[in-house]
Design a protein around this motif. Structure first.
Motif, PDB file in Angstrom:
ATOM      1  N   SER A  43       0.842  -1.195   0.000  1.00  0.00           N
ATOM      2  CA  SER A  43       0.000   0.000   0.000  1.00  0.00           C
ATOM      3  C   SER A  43       0.881   1.251   0.000  1.00  0.00           C
ATOM      4  O   SER A  43       1.838   1.340   0.764  1.00  0.00           O
ATOM      5  N   LYS A  47       0.881   2.009  -7.117  1.00  0.00           N
ATOM      6  CA  LYS A  47       0.122   1.294  -8.155  1.00  0.00           C
ATOM      7  C   LYS A  47      -0.914   2.215  -8.808  1.00  0.00           C
ATOM      8  O   LYS A  47      -0.989   2.317 -10.042  1.00  0.00           O
ATOM      9  N   SER A  48      -1.722   2.853  -7.968  1.00  0.00           N
ATOM     10  CA  SER A  48      -2.770   3.730  -8.512  1.00  0.00           C
ATOM     11  C   SER A  48      -2.160   4.922  -9.230  1.00  0.00           C
ATOM     12  O   SER A  48      -2.671   5.366 -10.259  1.00  0.00           O
ATOM     13  N   THR A  49      -1.080   5.449  -8.681  1.00  0.00           N
ATOM     14  CA  THR A  49      -0.425   6.600  -9.308  1.00  0.00           C
ATOM     15  C   THR A  49       0.039   6.236 -10.721  1.00  0.00           C
ATOM     16  O   THR A  49      -0.184   6.999 -11.671  1.00  0.00           O
TER      17      THR A  49
END
Ligand SMILES: Nc1ncnc2c1ncn2[C@@H]1O[C@H](COP(=O)(O)OP(=O)(O)OP(=O)(O)O)[C@@H](O)[C@H]1O
Length: 227
Positions: A43, A47-49
């Motif tokens: 976390s 990843k989302s970035t």
């Protein structure tokens, strides 16, 4: 189909003394047509970035992000819009829609935008909504009041309505019951089989194992750790 080459990113917190936080350096990955690659890492690893940079929501500081023939990192906004219309689909974790638009039209919109006639687009949207077990009585209503799981399935129906050559999937199976989860897994497999290049974030281990050909650990792109 998707090629991330030596990409870096930092965030500047303008409301906190313009603090600059480097979050990514040397990020590189390649996804071929028909391949599914999972982004993994702890976390906060990015990843989302990375996914948002590939979609063009976040600016890229340096490097190239090729999706088909378009370098998202340097593309003009109109090129990004064209890319999103015909080439790059994105199923985000949360549905964001214009209020008061009926669900069937939310799902049909990507087809209308790519030249499918209104009746055919609605027919295909209906097929997808039925497949994802959205009750027909809801199709004429805006999805803004739907349950979390219903909204997620509308989001998936919309994301899969057009046969994009490249797809980004952010937790597409989160909070789905087993039946709908199996349907979504089948839809992703079908997209792969028709040649879509897919990048996904899946905290659902079994889904990741079932769908993905490879994993890329974005921790390797943390500044200071990158090779
Ligand atoms: N808009 C933003 N402004 C400032 N910092 C951000 C922003 N978006 C992300 N970050 C920072 O970038 C880093 C990567 O976040 P990101 O959301 O990409 O991680 P993740 O791997 O997707 O995490 P998770 O698995 O928890 O969703 C984090 O340290 C986060 O605080």
């Amino acid at each position: 189909m998707i090629s991330v080459e030596n990409v870096s990113k930092s965030f500047t917190l303008h409301n906190q003394g313009s603090t600059v936080i480097p979050v990514m350096a040397g990020a590189s990955l390649h996804v071929a047509a028909g391949e599914c690659v999972a982004l993994v890492g702890a976390s906060g690893a990015g990843k989302s970035t990375l996914m948002r940079m590939i979609y063009g929501n976040y600016l890229t500081a340096s490097g190239r992000i090729m999706v088909g023939d378009t370098d998202v990192a340097s593309a003009a906004p109109r090129e990004v819009i064209a890319l999103r219309r015909r080439t790059l689909g994105y199923v985000s974790q949360f549905l964001r829609v214009v209020p008061r638009v009926p669900t069937i039209d939310v799902v049909a919109e990507p087809l209308l935008l790519t030249g499918t006639g209104a009746d055919e687009a609605r027919a295909q949207a209906a097929t997808l909504l039925a497949r994802l077990n959205i009750p027909e009585r809801l199709w004429g209503l805006s999805p803004t009041t739907f349950s979390g799981g219903e909204q997620q399935r509308v989001n998936i129906a919309r994301g899969f309505a057009f046969a994009y050559p490249a797809l980004l999937l952010d937790e597409p199976t989160a909070s789905l019951d087993p039946t709908n989860r199996a349907t979504v897994l089948a839809m992703v497999q079908e997209a792969k089989a028709r040649g879509a290049a897919i990048i996904g974030i899946f905290h659902d281990h079994a889904a990741r194992e079932a769908l993905c050909d490879r994993q890329v650990d974005v921790t390797g792109f943390t500044p200071g750790l990158a090779a």
